[in-house]
Design a protein around this motif. Sequence first.
Motif, PDB file in Angstrom:
ATOM      1  N   PRO A   1      12.514 -15.030 -13.313  1.00 48.75           N
ATOM      2  CA  PRO A   1      11.885 -15.259 -14.607  1.00 48.75           C
ATOM      3  C   PRO A   1      10.666 -16.155 -14.532  1.00 48.75           C
ATOM      4  CG  PRO A   1      13.879 -16.566 -14.407  1.00 48.75           C
ATOM      5  CD  PRO A   1      13.834 -15.658 -13.228  1.00 48.75           C
ATOM      6  N   ALA A   2       9.781 -15.956 -15.504  1.00 46.88           N
ATOM      7  CA  ALA A   2       8.612 -16.809 -15.661  1.00 46.88           C
ATOM      8  C   ALA A   2       9.046 -18.139 -16.255  1.00 46.88           C
ATOM      9  CB  ALA A   2       7.611 -16.109 -16.575  1.00 46.88           C
ATOM     10  N   PRO A   3       8.110 -19.091 -16.454  1.00 49.04           N
ATOM     11  CA  PRO A   3       8.485 -20.419 -16.895  1.00 49.04           C
ATOM     12  C   PRO A   3       9.268 -20.434 -18.196  1.00 49.04           C
ATOM     13  CG  PRO A   3       6.183 -20.329 -16.268  1.00 49.04           C
ATOM     14  CD  PRO A   3       6.691 -18.931 -16.263  1.00 49.04           C
ATOM     15  N   ALA A   4      10.304 -21.219 -18.245  1.00 49.14           N
ATOM     16  CA  ALA A   4      11.057 -21.414 -19.477  1.00 49.14           C
ATOM     17  C   ALA A   4      10.665 -22.765 -20.060  1.00 49.14           C
ATOM     18  CB  ALA A   4      12.558 -21.380 -19.170  1.00 49.14           C
ATOM     19  N   ALA A   5      11.229 -23.106 -21.211  1.00 51.37           N
ATOM     20  CA  ALA A   5      10.910 -24.377 -21.851  1.00 51.37           C
ATOM     21  C   ALA A   5      11.373 -25.526 -20.970  1.00 51.37           C
ATOM     22  CB  ALA A   5      11.604 -24.445 -23.208  1.00 51.37           C
ATOM     23  N   ARG A   6      10.439 -26.404 -20.617  1.00 52.67           N
ATOM     24  CA  ARG A   6      10.753 -27.519 -19.747  1.00 52.67           C
ATOM     25  C   ARG A   6       9.964 -28.738 -20.215  1.00 52.67           C
ATOM     26  NH1 ARG A   6       9.707 -24.245 -14.234  1.00 52.67           N
ATOM     27  NH2 ARG A   6       7.618 -24.661 -15.006  1.00 52.67           N
ATOM     28  N   PRO A   7      10.386 -29.955 -19.872  1.00 50.09           N
ATOM     29  CA  PRO A   7       9.704 -31.154 -20.356  1.00 50.09           C
ATOM     30  C   PRO A   7       8.228 -31.216 -20.013  1.00 50.09           C
ATOM     31  CG  PRO A   7      11.830 -31.728 -19.403  1.00 50.09           C
ATOM     32  CD  PRO A   7      11.600 -30.279 -19.113  1.00 50.09           C
ATOM     33  N   GLU A   8       7.810 -30.638 -18.867  1.00 51.47           N
ATOM     34  CA  GLU A   8       6.414 -30.764 -18.479  1.00 51.47           C
ATOM     35  C   GLU A   8       5.467 -30.028 -19.415  1.00 51.47           C
ATOM     36  OE1 GLU A   8       8.846 -29.572 -16.546  1.00 51.47           O
ATOM     37  OE2 GLU A   8       8.124 -28.081 -15.107  1.00 51.47           O
TER      38      GLU A   8
ATOM     39  N   LEU B   1       5.902 -19.454 -22.820  1.00 51.78           N
ATOM     40  CA  LEU B   1       5.969 -18.239 -23.634  1.00 51.78           C
ATOM     41  C   LEU B   1       7.251 -18.147 -24.447  1.00 51.78           C
ATOM     42  CD1 LEU B   1       4.438 -15.692 -21.106  1.00 51.78           C
ATOM     43  CD2 LEU B   1       3.318 -16.770 -23.070  1.00 51.78           C
ATOM     44  N   GLU B   2       8.176 -19.083 -24.242  1.00 55.58           N
ATOM     45  CA  GLU B   2       9.377 -19.119 -25.073  1.00 55.58           C
ATOM     46  C   GLU B   2       9.186 -20.014 -26.300  1.00 55.58           C
ATOM     47  OE1 GLU B   2      12.837 -20.040 -22.824  1.00 55.58           O
ATOM     48  OE2 GLU B   2      12.713 -18.226 -21.607  1.00 55.58           O
ATOM     49  N   ALA B   3       8.063 -20.715 -26.353  1.00 53.40           N
ATOM     50  CA  ALA B   3       7.773 -21.570 -27.504  1.00 53.40           C
ATOM     51  C   ALA B   3       7.198 -20.724 -28.634  1.00 53.40           C
ATOM     52  CB  ALA B   3       6.788 -22.664 -27.111  1.00 53.40           C
ATOM     53  N   PRO B   4       7.309 -21.180 -29.883  1.00 60.81           N
ATOM     54  CA  PRO B   4       6.699 -20.457 -30.997  1.00 60.81           C
ATOM     55  C   PRO B   4       5.174 -20.469 -30.860  1.00 60.81           C
ATOM     56  CG  PRO B   4       8.331 -22.044 -31.781  1.00 60.81           C
ATOM     57  CD  PRO B   4       8.095 -22.350 -30.336  1.00 60.81           C
ATOM     58  N   PRO B   5       4.510 -19.327 -30.947  1.00 57.32           N
ATOM     59  CA  PRO B   5       3.052 -19.274 -30.797  1.00 57.32           C
ATOM     60  C   PRO B   5       2.300 -20.186 -31.759  1.00 57.32           C
ATOM     61  CG  PRO B   5       3.977 -17.063 -30.688  1.00 57.32           C
ATOM     62  CD  PRO B   5       5.100 -17.969 -31.111  1.00 57.32           C
ATOM     63  N   GLU B   6       2.857 -20.403 -32.938  1.00 57.18           N
ATOM     64  CA  GLU B   6       2.150 -21.233 -33.923  1.00 57.18           C
ATOM     65  C   GLU B   6       1.966 -22.670 -33.461  1.00 57.18           C
ATOM     66  OE1 GLU B   6       6.426 -20.473 -35.494  1.00 57.18           O
ATOM     67  OE2 GLU B   6       4.800 -19.339 -34.534  1.00 57.18           O
ATOM     68  N   LEU B   7       2.769 -23.109 -32.472  1.00 59.54           N
ATOM     69  CA  LEU B   7       2.593 -24.462 -31.938  1.00 59.54           C
ATOM     70  C   LEU B   7       1.229 -24.622 -31.275  1.00 59.54           C
ATOM     71  CD1 LEU B   7       6.017 -25.309 -30.228  1.00 59.54           C
ATOM     72  CD2 LEU B   7       5.097 -26.271 -32.340  1.00 59.54           C
ATOM     73  N   LEU B   8       0.710 -23.521 -30.729  1.00 59.85           N
ATOM     74  CA  LEU B   8      -0.527 -23.580 -29.961  1.00 59.85           C
ATOM     75  C   LEU B   8      -1.705 -22.906 -30.644  1.00 59.85           C
ATOM     76  CD1 LEU B   8       0.900 -22.780 -26.428  1.00 59.85           C
ATOM     77  CD2 LEU B   8      -0.354 -24.831 -27.023  1.00 59.85           C
ATOM     78  N   ALA B   9      -1.457 -22.146 -31.678  1.00 58.44           N
ATOM     79  CA  ALA B   9      -2.492 -21.289 -32.267  1.00 58.44           C
ATOM     80  C   ALA B   9      -3.771 -22.044 -32.601  1.00 58.44           C
ATOM     81  CB  ALA B   9      -1.940 -20.594 -33.507  1.00 58.44           C
ATOM     82  N   ALA B  10      -3.638 -23.243 -33.153  1.00 61.20           N
ATOM     83  CA  ALA B  10      -4.819 -23.994 -33.591  1.00 61.20           C
ATOM     84  C   ALA B  10      -5.558 -24.644 -32.418  1.00 61.20           C
ATOM     85  CB  ALA B  10      -4.408 -25.062 -34.604  1.00 61.20           C
ATOM     86  N   GLU B  11      -4.915 -24.751 -31.250  1.00 60.64           N
ATOM     87  CA  GLU B  11      -5.489 -25.472 -30.120  1.00 60.64           C
ATOM     88  C   GLU B  11      -6.143 -24.558 -29.080  1.00 60.64           C
ATOM     89  OE1 GLU B  11      -5.474 -28.701 -29.913  1.00 60.64           O
ATOM     90  OE2 GLU B  11      -3.966 -29.338 -31.373  1.00 60.64           O
ATOM     91  N   LEU B  12      -5.681 -23.317 -29.013  1.00 58.42           N
ATOM     92  CA  LEU B  12      -6.112 -22.442 -27.932  1.00 58.42           C
ATOM     93  C   LEU B  12      -7.549 -21.965 -28.087  1.00 58.42           C
ATOM     94  CD1 LEU B  12      -3.081 -20.076 -27.228  1.00 58.42           C
ATOM     95  CD2 LEU B  12      -3.701 -22.207 -26.109  1.00 58.42           C
ATOM     96  N   GLY B  13      -8.272 -22.016 -26.975  1.00 59.65           N
ATOM     97  CA  GLY B  13      -9.575 -21.382 -26.935  1.00 59.65           C
ATOM     98  C   GLY B  13      -9.450 -19.953 -26.439  1.00 59.65           C
TER      99      GLY B  13
END
Length: 222
Positions: free
Chosen positions: A114-121, A142-154
């Motif tokens: 599997p690809a990366p799962a939710a981890r502290p880093e 990729l297991e996090a909700p996309p909305e957490l990053l939507a405003a930050e991503l370029g």
Amino acid sequence: MTEVSSLTGRLLVATPVLADPNFDRAVVLLLDHDGEGSLGVVLNRPTPVDVSDILEPWAALAGEPGVVFQGGPVSLDAALGVAVVPAAHGSRAVAGGDPASGDRGDGRGDGPGPAPAARPEYQGDGPLGWRRVYGAIGLVDLEAPPELLAAELGSLRIFAGYAGWGPGQLEKELSEGAWYVVESEPGDVSSPAPERLWRSVLRRQRSELAMVATYPDDASLN
């Protein structure tokens, strides 16, 4: 163990003499490189598969072309997200960590799963769900909700699989002239014309490498 100068965050650009079809004219972003091996993703191998077909929640954030890219021959069933967060560009780069759990592989075998799962880093010095690799470039949980990053991503790119080298293997290939090593730019991750990335990366170099960009695709024509 022999100390290895880290190339994390830099690009490996395949030289015209590299014979491996997996990496013909490849541009690889190194996500991790140390004495234990190297790991990266090929930036210029788009597939016909839309991001919406496998990771629909992230499709709206993926840059054009909005398809999955083949990151390399290892773990093709694992998805990995690489994203640029512009606000993080001026911060201190933090390298290290393995974006895919398990062994790196040798670039040719079956991957670790599997690809990366939710981890502290993923909760470091950037937005929640993103972990810096180098400068403004980092890995996405990729297991996090996309909305957490939507405003930050370029920009965001989704890869299936990755390229891996065991201890000393990449150094051997470098000594054999298989790769050019050059600085990366955040825009390389999301180039809208990946088929031209090999030439464009070489063309911007202030050295004889700029001339290599004119090398014909068919070596017999040189």
